[in-house]
Design a protein around this motif. Structure first.
Motif, mmCIF file in Angstrom:
data_model
loop_
_atom_site.group_PDB
_atom_site.id
_atom_site.type_symbol
_atom_site.label_atom_id
_atom_site.label_comp_id
_atom_site.label_asym_id
_atom_site.label_seq_id
_atom_site.Cartn_x
_atom_site.Cartn_y
_atom_site.Cartn_z
ATOM 1 N N PRO A 20 -2.556 8.422 11.997
ATOM 2 C CA PRO A 20 -3.965 8.544 11.548
ATOM 3 C C PRO A 20 -4.489 7.308 11.586
ATOM 4 C CG PRO A 20 -2.494 8.076 9.529
ATOM 5 C CD PRO A 20 -1.704 8.337 10.791
ATOM 6 N N ALA A 21 -4.066 6.088 12.237
ATOM 7 C CA ALA A 21 -4.600 4.633 12.482
ATOM 8 C C ALA A 21 -3.935 3.937 13.559
ATOM 9 C CB ALA A 21 -4.498 4.047 11.129
ATOM 10 N N GLY A 22 -4.779 3.312 14.383
ATOM 11 C CA GLY A 22 -4.040 2.474 15.560
ATOM 12 C C GLY A 22 -5.219 2.334 16.499
ATOM 13 N N GLN A 23 -5.021 1.417 17.502
ATOM 14 C CA GLN A 23 -5.917 1.006 18.470
ATOM 15 C C GLN A 23 -5.500 1.734 19.865
ATOM 16 O OE1 GLN A 23 -5.271 -3.394 17.470
ATOM 17 N NE2 GLN A 23 -7.487 -3.243 17.567
ATOM 18 N N PHE A 24 -6.507 2.021 20.574
ATOM 19 C CA PHE A 24 -6.082 2.760 22.061
ATOM 20 C C PHE A 24 -6.623 1.840 23.122
ATOM 21 C CE2 PHE A 24 -7.810 6.279 24.743
ATOM 22 C CZ PHE A 24 -6.570 6.414 25.565
ATOM 23 N N ASN A 136 -0.973 1.452 13.645
ATOM 24 C CA ASN A 136 -1.397 0.612 12.523
ATOM 25 C C ASN A 136 0.006 0.201 11.834
ATOM 26 O OD1 ASN A 136 -2.236 -0.259 9.837
ATOM 27 N ND2 ASN A 136 -4.173 -0.015 10.862
ATOM 28 N N SER A 137 -0.043 -1.232 11.368
ATOM 29 C CA SER A 137 1.130 -1.554 10.870
ATOM 30 C C SER A 137 1.484 -0.887 9.344
ATOM 31 C CB SER A 137 1.151 -3.123 10.351
ATOM 32 O OG SER A 137 -0.014 -3.325 9.578
ATOM 33 N N GLU A 138 0.504 -0.215 8.746
ATOM 34 C CA GLU A 138 0.714 0.463 7.416
ATOM 35 C C GLU A 138 1.496 1.883 7.719
ATOM 36 O OE1 GLU A 138 -2.693 3.116 6.097
ATOM 37 O OE2 GLU A 138 -3.674 1.375 7.022
ATOM 38 N N GLU A 418 5.076 1.259 0.217
ATOM 39 C CA GLU A 418 4.304 2.386 0.702
ATOM 40 C C GLU A 418 2.964 2.033 0.094
ATOM 41 O OE1 GLU A 418 5.793 6.106 -0.198
ATOM 42 O OE2 GLU A 418 7.752 5.630 0.981
ATOM 43 N N ARG A 419 2.680 1.624 -1.234
ATOM 44 C CA ARG A 419 1.455 1.343 -1.454
ATOM 45 C C ARG A 419 0.512 0.211 -1.013
ATOM 46 N NH1 ARG A 419 3.678 1.592 -7.026
ATOM 47 N NH2 ARG A 419 3.224 -0.617 -6.987
ATOM 48 N N GLU A 420 1.502 -0.739 -0.624
ATOM 49 C CA GLU A 420 0.715 -1.974 -0.094
ATOM 50 C C GLU A 420 0.065 -1.893 1.364
ATOM 51 O OE1 GLU A 420 2.231 -6.327 0.684
ATOM 52 O OE2 GLU A 420 2.049 -6.131 -1.212
ATOM 53 N N ILE A 421 -1.126 -2.341 1.618
ATOM 54 C CA ILE A 421 -1.322 -2.133 2.972
ATOM 55 C C ILE A 421 -1.389 -3.684 3.447
ATOM 56 C CG2 ILE A 421 -3.501 -1.905 4.566
ATOM 57 C CD1 ILE A 421 -4.261 0.358 2.434
ATOM 58 N N GLN A 422 -0.704 -4.038 4.547
ATOM 59 C CA GLN A 422 -0.453 -5.210 5.021
ATOM 60 C C GLN A 422 -1.370 -5.667 6.195
ATOM 61 O OE1 GLN A 422 3.634 -5.761 5.896
ATOM 62 N NE2 GLN A 422 3.336 -5.790 7.935
ATOM 63 N N SER A 423 -2.511 -4.585 6.394
ATOM 64 C CA SER A 423 -3.438 -4.743 7.575
ATOM 65 C C SER A 423 -4.189 -6.039 7.408
ATOM 66 C CB SER A 423 -4.431 -3.742 7.667
ATOM 67 O OG SER A 423 -5.462 -3.916 8.480
ATOM 68 N N TYR A 753 2.789 -10.607 9.170
ATOM 69 C CA TYR A 753 1.412 -10.431 9.101
ATOM 70 C C TYR A 753 0.948 -10.308 10.611
ATOM 71 C CZ TYR A 753 1.474 -10.527 3.990
ATOM 72 O OH TYR A 753 1.648 -10.162 2.621
ATOM 73 N N ASN A 754 -0.239 -9.772 10.681
ATOM 74 C CA ASN A 754 -0.711 -9.641 12.211
ATOM 75 C C ASN A 754 -1.681 -10.886 12.673
ATOM 76 O OD1 ASN A 754 0.227 -7.567 12.682
ATOM 77 N ND2 ASN A 754 -1.535 -6.057 11.868
ATOM 78 N N SER A 755 -1.611 -12.096 11.629
ATOM 79 C CA SER A 755 -2.220 -13.330 11.926
ATOM 80 C C SER A 755 -1.405 -14.427 11.238
ATOM 81 C CB SER A 755 -3.609 -13.380 11.554
ATOM 82 O OG SER A 755 -3.442 -13.481 10.225
ATOM 83 N N MET A 756 -1.491 -15.789 11.688
ATOM 84 C CA MET A 756 -0.928 -16.938 11.100
ATOM 85 C C MET A 756 -0.893 -17.060 9.676
ATOM 86 S SD MET A 756 0.502 -18.316 13.648
ATOM 87 C CE MET A 756 0.792 -20.067 13.233
#
Length: 815
Positions: A20-24, A136-138, A418-423, A753-756
């Motif tokens: 359900p979530a990602g980049q193309f 998506n990382s979630e 599972e609850r936590e979104i690390q986007s 994480y996806n950033s520093m």
């Protein structure tokens, strides 16, 4: 998040499964005149749906926000309209579809950032073009594995025109391409030799010499949801590389040690070390000018590295093994030397430790006392041999409470994860003040994090602004409150605040301007402006600290500071600009290069230096009671336990956990701040660092060496320190003190994480919640959301592809 939609209708075509979530993305070959990577949809879903009898489609759908423009400029992903040569459909359509069959060569891969992705051929585009869907990382890894399995099942049904319920694992294996390189698979049917040769030559020039000789074993593409353990020291059968890493001996090198050992390399796909050469010559060479070199010469492989902490050296005394990292361009491998007997291992360990110390300190080992030599040599010993004395300090009830707490953490872990979104997309409220705060400092990014003790606020420096955040306990989030804009001196000169320290019941903050290190500024947080400027009598104030560990909870006015060769107290109540307390000022004749300081609840002071030394004081103005010798790396930050029994020092590539309790002699039971250690005793130093095999993954994926940010104990009045937190690159890391003190040296847990991660710290009064300042975001993570490193490596591992590519390059060179 459950991705299985179980035949939910999408018009007349039922969807079987979706991500359900990602980049193309569109991936073009390097020979293309256009950009090699083009983002088609920044927010997309990937699905499989039925398109007829025994026919299926792979569908990528753009997720459209209701606020997006439906026409005109700026609301589209493409610059122009018309038919796309990529798919034969309009570039402005919000759905891409592909006939799902074996010709797509659909496979699981990894993005350049190490994220899980799906890749498949562009069958209607130019040769060598592929599509990539970055997950998506979630999304749970079990869902990624299930989606890939569903693809294989659908391709089986399409090819054989029958239901796949009776298909075996071997039947489905022919549709798996995750363990075969895409271009190689294409050439099997299409004969794309030119593309393959071009890629082969590029690979050979970059990393062909690093071939491990390990043929990839095929494995289930699904992910096991159970915990993975760090690989044991299992040695696979000998696998000799077809190419070797040729490293010449440094000129005019003096051989300090020459031994023999087996050489192994860590394969994260198999979670074990594989034997490369059963008998290698191992030498430590002195190149002169305190430069040392480890040289390994075998029948099939030769390599060498400088003696430096950057290779993440690690001794396993129980298995007589030495593990280190070898980096080549953007790839880092973890190697192991296994010695045949304890005497040989011990001799190598002693020579390595001595040479590394000399390389870091630029002086001869013989120049320091035997007492200091013992302290340094013992720093890398097995932790569990020295911890019984500390463990006796814990009564049974506190130990039981700690065990119960750990058990509760483990029970909550999967549910919380599972609850936590690390986007790491921006999660700030879309109000005007916050947008102004962020947009005006986009180029600066977040720099530092300061956590309040008194009012549950966190302060993040961003350019010449300071963002104020609070924790929303209900949603487990950190929300923006306000911004202090345009920080400036009393003369109106704007500056970027450095070294922020909360002060006087968290109503004020002490900051500095790097352009004027001889001044410190008091900022009134209620007014949001600098109200006073202070100096230390002409000294450069390099770092400062509260007079006592919990002074920011009080109205205490004085605080401590250090210059390169001074330790002093400042009192803002002294008249005039110079706030130095003359009676509490210790000046040294030589520049000790002081770099950090920290205090205990009683006001004892520890001062670290760029040389790596740490001095312990009970009072300012007197000589240090204890001098802890340098291991080599500079001391960047110090955090003391409230009772003064433990000190945590942050170095670039390691943390030093130092036991300050005196064990022997007339001062037994005291701490090194108050009494001196005896002539024969020195503080026990336990070095905490990342295991080389984990560091290899972290260095390769982050493309930078390990460099820790400030490490902290959890903090709270009348609360015992239980956990350590720090970060490096995009990784936040915690250590359990209880596990460390039981001898589990690799007790750390990691969250990527996806950033520093610029800085992180515990929320005051708890070790369950960690607040993090990312480059462009502020988040809070539950400690239960941190994972064992092997799980991180399994989740975002780009080594499979490297092993396959290097093996392919070696095969072609040998033909």
């Amino acid at each position: 998040m459950n991705i299985i939609k179980k035949i939910m209708d999408s018009g007349s075509k039922p969807e079987l499964v979706s991500i359900p979530a990602g980049q193309f993305f569109l991936l073009r070959p390097e020979s293309s005149p256009k950009s090699t990577l083009e983002c088609l949809y920044n927010d997309a879903t990937l699905a499989i749906r039925e398109s007829g009898s025994h026919r299926f489609e792979l569908v990528v759908r753009k997720e459209v926000d209701d606020t997006e423009l439906t026409s005109g400029d700026g609301g589209e992903d493409f610059e122009d309209d018309g038919l796309s040569v990529l798919s034969g459909q309009s570039k402005k359509e919000e759905e891409w579809s592909f006939n799902l069959d074996k010709s797509l060569h659909f496979r699981k891969s990894w993005s350049e950032q190490g994220e899980v992705a799906f890749v498949w051929r562009n069958t209607k585009g130019d040769a060598g073009e592929k599509f990539q869907f970055v997950v998506n990382s979630e999304i749970p890894l079990t869902d990624v594995g299930h989606f890939l399995h569903t693809v294989n099942v659908c391709e089986y049904e399409h090819k054989f025109k029958k239901q796949p319920s009776t298909a075996t694992r071997e039947n489905l294996r022919q549709f798996e391409f995750s363990h075969r390189h895409d271009e190689e698979a294409i050439s099997d049917e299409d004969g794309d030799e030119n593309d393959e040769n071009n890629e082969d030559s590029q690979l050979g020039s970059k990393m062909g010499l690093l071939d491990l000789g390990n043929s990839s074993s095929e494995s289930d593409d699904g992910f096991d949801s159970q915990e993975f353990e760090d690989a044991k020291d299992n040695f696979g059968s000998p696998k000799h590389p077809k190419q070797s890493v040729k490293v010449p001996n440094p000129p005019s090198a003096k051989t300090l040690l020459r031994e023999h050992a087996a050489l192994l390399v860590y394969d994260p796909t198999q979670q074990q070390f594989s034997l490369q050469d059963p008998d290698c010559g191992v030498s430590i060479l002195d190149h002169g000018k305190f430069e040392y070199w480890l040289q390994i010469n075998g029948k099939v492989l030769e390599l060498g590295v400088d003696l430096t902490p950057l290779v993440n050296p690690f001794f396993q005394e129980e298995t007589l093994c030495f593990i280190f990292n070898y980096s080549y361009e953007t790839i880092t491998l973890s190697y192991m030397l296994k010695f045949s007997d304890e005497a040989t291992f011990s001799e190598f360990q002693q020579q390595w430790s001595k040479s590394l110390w000399e390389a870091l300190n630029k002086q001869k080992w013989s120049a320091i006392s035997e007492k200091e030599q013992r302290c340094i040599s013992n720093a890398n010993r097995d932790v569990d041999k020295e911890l019984s004395l500390f463990l006796q300090d814990d009564d049974d009830s506190s130990s039981a409470d700690s065990e119960e707490s750990d058990e509760n953490d483990e029970e909550e872990e999967e549910e919380e994860a599972e609850r936590e979104i690390q986007s790491d997309v921006d999660s700030f409220d879309e109000d005007k003040k916050e947008e102004e705060y962020r947009s005006s400092t986009t180029l600066s990014g977040n720099k530092s994090l300061t956590v309040s003790y008194k009012n549950d606020r966190s302060f993040v420096v961003r350019g010449d602004k300071i963002g104020v955040f609070k924790v929303d306990d209900e949603n487990n989030e950190v929300n923006f409150v306000t911004a202090i804009n345009n920080v400036s001196s009393l003369k109106g000169r704007n500056f970027e605040p450095e070294n922020p320290m909360l002060y006087t019941e968290d109503r004020a903050m002490i900051v500095q301007d790097k352009e004027n290190p001889s001044l410190v500024f008091k900022m009134d947080l209620e007014r949001g402006k600098v109200v006073e400027e202070w100096s230390a009598g002409g000294k450069d104030v390099l770092k400062y600290s509260h007079s006592k560990k919990f002074d920011q909870l009080t109205n205490e006015q004085t605080f401590l500071g250090v210059s390169g060769k001074s330790v002093f107290r400042l009192d803002p109540r002294i008249s005039g600009a110079n706030k130095l307390v003359t009676e509490q000022n210790k000046d040294y004749a030589t520049n000790n290069k002081f770099s950090s300081l920290g205090t205990t609840q009683e006001g004892f002071l520890a001062v670290g230096s760029e040389k790596g030394e740490i001095r312990l004081f009970d009072k300012i103005g007197l000589r240090a009671k204890t001098l802890i010798p340098a291991l080599g790396e500079p001391i960047n930050h110090i955090c003391n336990s409230a009772d003064g029994k433990w000190l945590l020092a942050t170095c670039d590539s390691s943390l030093l956990l130092i036991d300050l309790t005196i064990k022997e002699g007339k001062n037994a039971g005291s701490v090194g701040f108050v009494k001196s250690f005896s002539k024969e005793e020195m503080p026990n130093i336990f070095v905490l660092k990342i295991h080389p095999k984990t560091a290899a993954y972290m260095r390769t994926s982050a493309k930078q060496p390990i460099k820790f940010t400030k490490a902290y104990f959890n903090t709270g009045l009348n609360q015992k320190e239980q956990t350590i937190v720090t970060s490096t690159g995009p990784f936040a890391i915690t250590w359990s003190l209880k596990k460390v003190l039981k001898g589990e040296k690799m007790s750390y847990r990691i969250k990527r994480y996806n950033s520093m991660v610029m800085e992180d710290n515990f929320r005051y009064g708890s070790d369950k919640n960690v607040i993090l300042a990312l480059k462009d975001n502020v988040k809070m993570a539950k400690k239960t959301g941190f994972k064992e490193p092997s799980k991180e490596m399994t989740r975002q591992n780009n080594w499979n592809e490297f092993l396959e590519l290097s093996e392919k390059a070696a095969k072609r060179r040998n033909q």
